[in-house]
Design an enzyme around this catalytic site. Structure first.
Site, short mmCIF file in Angstrom:
data_model
loop_
_atom_site.label_atom_id
_atom_site.label_comp_id
_atom_site.label_asym_id
_atom_site.label_seq_id
_atom_site.Cartn_x
_atom_site.Cartn_y
_atom_site.Cartn_z
N ASP A 101 0.87 -4.47 9.50
CA ASP A 101 1.51 -5.24 10.57
C ASP A 101 2.53 -4.47 11.41
OD1 ASP A 101 0.10 -7.49 9.95
OD2 ASP A 101 1.59 -8.26 8.56
N ARG B 254 -15.96 -18.08 23.26
CA ARG B 254 -16.24 -17.82 21.84
C ARG B 254 -14.98 -17.32 21.15
NH1 ARG B 254 -22.10 -17.60 21.75
NH2 ARG B 254 -22.52 -18.94 23.52
N LEU C 170 -17.19 17.97 21.76
CA LEU C 170 -17.06 16.60 21.23
C LEU C 170 -15.59 16.23 21.06
CD1 LEU C 170 -16.29 16.25 17.95
CD2 LEU C 170 -18.57 17.14 17.67
N GLN D 87 -13.28 16.64 23.23
CA GLN D 87 -12.72 16.10 24.48
C GLN D 87 -13.31 14.74 24.82
OE1 GLN D 87 -13.65 19.06 27.43
NE2 GLN D 87 -11.66 20.06 27.19
#
Ligand code: ADP
Length: 745
Positions: free
Chosen positions: A157, A284, A656, A658
């Site tokens: 939390d 929803r 990958l 970046q």
């Protein structure tokens, strides 16, 4: 240290589980061992302490191998009614003393830490009672006159005073953001409305930060209920106008403890009915529930928890009966020690304020940046901007990128466009960095032009590393004049900083450059002045850490050393922090270089441990750590010298790093910084003499620096700041990933 003197530390996780707890346990165990202590796990929280037996067991260095990346807590957690009684605590004391344990690291929430403090206070009496009952000898009691405790907060939390972040909160935000991103795409397809409920009974941190990260359209938090009496009409009006101006999805985030000004709960079902009835929208509800607690910890939860566990042991070793117990937390990226019970009391004050409907006080207690984030969110969700204030001049503000792409660039642009528009100013988007200014490749950006950009990876405006030279500067000056540009926001990396500095320095030649400019740090390399963490670096770190998880899994049933090459140019941030977050034996960094001696030592250590059953070794090398000892070279050397003991594989992670959608942290930082940059440009736009600046978080505070100070702060030859706060963490990484016993062997 003799057996008798050896400090015995118990470590436990208690209360709700939180991703990152394992990283803390691992750090406690390994730091303890490296300092000559024995560390015991107390399984199943206080329940295990009361039951004793095999629920209290020593942990070895290897026992905590392979747990850093796991969610939850491998030593279990439980709620214990027994520990709330004095008899229960006396039993717990007897069980600890059976192992000679009189130091405790408690990783848990408010309740667990309060219980620990009470236990410590009662300890001298409890052991006297045990002596009186004949369960322990007077000599044993004399050897353990006091109980040393230290607290670490594990709670998704982020509801605790004394620490900026609690273990698990960042990971929970990852889960929430992933969910909002996923729901957002289906919501947009059907033009639906979604109400997403997230955890937080008294704390709106996850709801607010999740809403900002996910680009949601409304948020309800416990600390700050809607101010209007008829809030129902207000929210419907805002969402209706948003739809009318072209927004395809509507997302409302609700904290589970949301309430109105009178303290009546506002539930997700209630909001659903409201929106269906008044707006006629297909609405929803998704309650995220325990998904938020689950899954692998984020990179931040791994490195932060590691640092906390490490410091907790140092605190316990040096504690005295007179020293009050402390909480180990993180403030402004630095580990801090704060009196434990003060933090517990302060944290409870917020809950009390919320319960007593003292909402202003609750917001104040949450801190300034929480309040600012709430206000910013209020601006971003407006369906349309406010008109210009009477008498103000309308400014033309240009926004552009420069440098490599950094996830979070789009988030920053979206916020900048909306905040500027909300003040009534015009925003001009510049395509492809400074080349767009040279070639007049500009376009108007309005409120809806950035719809959906909060969550988008890459850089929609385009970016490159071109640094203008010679006649380029004339062209830029002409574009600024032709389009009456009153200010420039550069969101990018080192190339952008250099260019802005250049424009600023050439004001005496080009009067057009006498406009306010500000650089917002966005680079995965984290190599920018005045900024401890640049936008994109957290996403890149997560990309690396996730890739390493997979690489490690690929090595089952073999003895293998991986050498993973990461980006960073001349800055070792990604190498060091990914090493810390994934348990690498070594991070080779440009700041330290690589010597033959380093390689030899690493090799010897690997041979020693692979010969004794080790299965996996991980080395991380920054792409420019050394021009000669390349990743290929290191792999060949290890392969050749390792002989039949182990195999070597290289993994060059490349681009990958970046890519991908920005992490929640990068989105939140991008939001905060962009708001301030635009406010700054507007303030400056009123002045005759204007400044050139760059912004960043330094020592935890957002600060604006002058461009003329940049050369002093940068090591220009290596394009990295002179002062890099994270370099100090190398020694922690070393402590946790190097067993010293092979040297003694
Ligand atoms: P959290 O630590 O996450 O706040 P709890 O409040 O459930 O979770 O506390 C975890 C455990 O700590 C409890 O089950 C109980 O054993 C112990 N505990 C909590 N409060 C106290 C207290 N005031 N005195 C003694 N033990 C306590």
């Amino acid at each position: 240290m003799s057996e008798q003197e050896q400090l015995r530390i118990g470590v436990m996780t208690s209360g709700g589980d939180a991703p990152g707890m394992n990283a803390a346990v691992r750090a406690v165990v390994r730091t303890g061992i490296s300092r000559g202590c024995q560390v015991f796990a107390i399984y199943e929280g206080y329940e295990g302490m009361i039951r004793g037996g095999n629920l209290i067991r020593p942990l070895s260095w290897d026992d905590v191998g392979g747990i850093l990346h796991k969610g939850g807590t491998v030593i279990g957690t439980a709620r214990s009614t027994g520990f709330r009684t004095r008899e229960g605590r006396r039993e717990a004391a007897a069980n600890l003393l059976a192992h000679g344990i009189d130091r405790l690291v408690v990783i848990g929430g408010d309740g667990s830490l309060t219980g620990a403090n009470l236990f410590r206070q009662e300890w001298p009496e409890l052991i006297q009672e045990l002596v009186a009952e004949g369960r322990i000898s007077a000599a044993v009691a004399a050897r353990h006159p006091f109980l040393g405790i230290v607290g670490i907060v594990g709670s998704i939390d982020n509801d605790f005073s004394g620490t900026d972040m609690t273990i698990g909160a960042d990971t929970a935000l990852h889960r929430i953001t992933e969910a909002i991103d996923a729901i957002g795409s289906t919501a947009a397809s059907h033009q639906r409305t979604f109400v997403i409920e997230v955890m937080g009974r008294n704390c709106g941190y996850l709801a607010l930060m999740g809403a900002i990260s996910g680009g949601a359209d409304w948020v309800f938090i416990p600390e700050n209920p809607p101010e209007m009496e008829d809030w129902q009409s207000h929210i419907c009006e805002v969402l209706r106008k948003g739809r009318a101006s072209g927004r395809r999805d509507s997302i409302v985030v609700v904290a589970e403890g949301a309430r109105d000004r009178q303290g009546n709960p506002i539930t997700s079902q209630e909001i659903k009915h409201l929106l269906e009835e008044r707006l006629g929208e297909d609405t929803r509800v998704t309650i995220l529930g325990h998904v938020q607690r689950g899954g692998a910890p984020s990179a931040f939860d791994r490195w932060m928890s590691t640092l906390l566990g490490h410091t907790a042991v140092l605190e316990l070793i040096s504690t005295t009966p007179e020293r009050e117990p402390h909480l180990i937390g993180i403030r402004e990226n630095r580990v801090t020690r704060v009196p434990l019970m003060r933090c517990v009391t302060d944290s409870r004050a917020v809950t009390e304020a919320v319960t007593a409907q003292r909402y202003e006080q609750a917001m104040e207690l949450r801190g300034r940046s929480f309040g600012e984030s709430f206000r910013t969110f209020g601006t971003l969700v407006q369906p349309q901007p406010q008109p210009l204030q009477n008498g103000e001049r309308r400014l033309n503000l240009a926004i552009l990128h420069s440098g490599g792409p950094a996830p979070g660039m789009n988030t920053a642009v979206r916020v900048a466009v909306r905040v500027a528009a909300d003040h009534g100013h015009r925003v001009i988007g510049v395509r492809n960095g400074f080349q767009g200014l040279i070639h007049e490749d500009l376009f108007d950006m309005d409120w809806m032009s950035v719809s959906g950009w909060a969550t988008l990876g890459g850089a929609e405006l385009g970016t490159n590393r071109h640094i203008p030279e010679g006649s380029d500067l004339y062209q830029i000056a002409r574009t600024i004049e032709n389009h009456k540009i009153d200010g420039i926001l550069m969101i990018g990396g080192w190339a952008g900083y250099q260019t802005c500095h250049r424009l600023y320095s050439e004001r005496h030649i080009f009067p057009a450059f006498n406009i306010p400019m500000i650089c917002l740090p966005a680079s995965i390399n984290n190599n920018l002045p005045g900024s401890e963490l640049s936008i994109g670096s957290d996403t890149a770190l997560n990309n690396i850490v996730q890739s390493i998880d997979r690489i490690k899994q690929s090595a089952v049933a073999s003895r293998r050393c991986f050498v993973v090459e990461v980006m960073g140019r001349d800055c070792g941030y990604l190498a060091l922090m990914s090493g810390l977050a994934s348990g690498a034996e070594r991070s080779y960094m440009p700041e330290k270089g690589i010597t033959l001696k380093d390689l030899q030592e690493d090799l010897e250590e690997m041979c020693y441990w692979f010969g004794r059953g080790k299965r996996l070794s991980l080395m991380i090398r920054n792409e420019r750590a050394n021009p000669i000892y390349t990743t290929g070279f290191i792999c060949s050397l290890f392969e050749e010298e390792g002989g039949s003991l182990f195999e070597v594989r290289q993994a060059i992670l490349g681009h990958l790093q970046q890519g991908g959608d920005p992490s929640p942290f990068d989105r939140i930082q991008a939001t905060r910084l962009a708001v301030r940059c635009v406010e700054y440009l507007i303030e400056q736009g009123r002045n005759e003499e204007t400044e050139g600046s760059f912004i960043g978080y330094k020592n935890g505070k957002m600060q604006i620096f002058k461009l003329e100070d940049m050369p002093r702060m940068m090591d220009a030859a290596h394009a990295r700041p002179r002062d890099q706060w994270w370099m100090a963490l190398d020694s922690v990484s070393h402590d946790l990933n190097h067993r010293m016993d092979h040297k003694q062997a």
